[in-house]
Design a protein around this motif. Structure first.
Motif: not given
Length: 223
Positions: A75, A95, A97-99, A101
């Motif tokens: 995080d 911020k 993209p969620s993919d 990592k």
């Protein structure tokens, strides 16, 4: 002949040339029983081993196997909040993209080589990184970009950026196949990676937006 009796008194043994005595008969039968038990025990052991091997093979086939143990994503925003006071200035945590990592978010070095670093794994194998020089920094950005020479300039999210396009180097480009750097006030920022230029530019835009939101002060300029 062996196995017959010449006078009914016992089994004629070829080796002896005479009938067995009662004791010899008893000893022979005892040996035969022991041999049968030994053979039976061996067969039982072999059957047990075969059964165990079958169970192991069955378990291997039935138990689902993933693609290996994966490290949980970091995080970045929580890490930035944790290190913010130590850094001495707002540190970026864009911020993305969620993919994408994050596998690292940490302060690196000290003194005039201190920096804030964030690393991402993109599309499974691609890499992108962010380096933000901290107060007193003098060489961190050059180190992060592996001494790359600028190949042009561009504007992203209202900030001027130097471009470092090293894709022609192939594997010799290391982790900086394509990179960008800018300065906000006295703070230098670099984004770079092995992913596509579009993805590096996307990360630069996210960094610029986050820097503004976190209050990094000063006009944008080329480092």
């Amino acid at each position: 002949m062996s196995g017959t009796s010449d006078d009914g008194s016992g089994r004629i043994v070829a080796e002896l040339g005479r009938p067995e005595t009662p004791q010899e008969t008893a000893d022979r039968k005892a040996r035969d029983r022991a041999l049968r038990r030994s053979r039976q025990n061996f067969r039982n052991l072999f059957a047990s081993l075969a059964a165990c091997l079958g169970v192991v093979v069955l378990l291997v086939l039935l138990v689902p196997r993933g693609g290996g143990v994966q490290q949980p994503a970091i995080d970045v925003r929580s890490a930035a909040a944790q290190y913010g006071d130590t850094a001495g200035q707002p540190i970026v945590a864009p911020k993305v993209p969620s993919d994408w990592k994050a596998n690292a978010a940490e302060l690196r070095g000290s003194g005039d080589q201190a920096s804030w670093y964030v690393g991402y794994v993109i599309d499974g194998t691609g890499y992108a990184g962010i380096t933000e020089g901290l107060p007193g920094d003098s060489t961190t950005i050059d180190t992060a970009l592996q001494g790359a020479k600028p190949t042009g300039t561009t504007t992203i999210a209202g900030l001027p950026w130097r471009v470092y396009d090293r894709r022609s180097l192939g594997s010799d480009a290391g982790n900086v196949a394509y990179g960008l750097s800018t300065r906000i006030g006295k703070v230098e920022l670099a984004v770079y990676g092995t992913v596509t230029p579009a993805q590096v530019r996307q990360l630069a835009a996210a960094v610029a937006a986050d820097a503004a939101a976190r209050g990094l002060q000063g006009a944008g300029s080329l480092p």
